[in-house]
Design an enzyme around this catalytic site. Structure first.
Site: not given
Length: 191
Positions: A168-172
């Protein structure tokens, strides 16, 4: 010790269960002798600690590029799992025995198509290709279809393998495995 191939086996099995179409599809990026890049989709036909194997007409654009510059990159994108695997490294030809065995496992029409196609070269019209296919059917009627001399396999021997997971939230999450002579080292990359 870090083992990216064990992780790939797990992810690939999950992709085979989850992906609707072609979980073995991978983007293959090559470059010619001048560094001009090219990318296309191919199918993974074998994998293991030795690398990732695919097959093609060696006179195709990708075959010529790999001959001139035997380095490549692969990308698997399993959208339903929200995962990617990238591999980069040197490319080597598979043995004739390996290429023969895989070619023999293909459907007869695919075997005939390998003989009929001048892959990546200009085609004046579809009828020309269909006529050549019919000629190959007649030529090999009643017998086995041998592997064409210009058709073979390549294996990408990875120096780097990255496993990317969506968060989520581009916190890959990005796990990077790097070949270190006697094994693999593992680290993380910022997303």
């Amino acid at each position: 010790m870090a083992d990216p191939f064990a992780l790939f086996d797990t992810w690939f099995a999950q992709a085979r269960a989850a992906e609707v179409n072609d979980p073995e599809a991978m983007a293959l990026a090559t470059a010619d002798a001048y560094g001009l890049p090219s990318v296309r989709m191919v199918l993974l036909k074998g994998h293991g600690p030795g690398g990732f194997t695919f097959y093609t007409n060696e006179q195709s654009a990708k075959g010529q590029q790999l001959s001139a510059n035997p380095q490549a990159a692969l990308l698997f994108h399993w959208k339903s799992l929200r995962r990617q695997v990238r591999a980069e490294g040197a490319v080597e030809r598979v043995s004739d025995v390996e290429a023969d065995a895989y070619f023999a496992s293909r459907g007869r029409e695919s075997q005939l198509g390998a003989w009929a196609s001048d892959q990546s070269r200009p085609l004046d019209n579809r009828e020309t290709f269909e006529r050549r296919f019919a000629e190959m059917q007649a030529h090999f009627e009643g017998g086995d279809v041998p592997r064409p001399p210009h058709w073979g396999g390549f294996r990408l021997v990875p120096e780097r393998i990255e496993f990317w997971s969506d968060r989520p939230h581009r916190l890959h999450e990005r796990r990077l495995f790097t070949s270190s002579g006697d094994g693999w080292s593992e680290g993380l990359l910022y997303p």
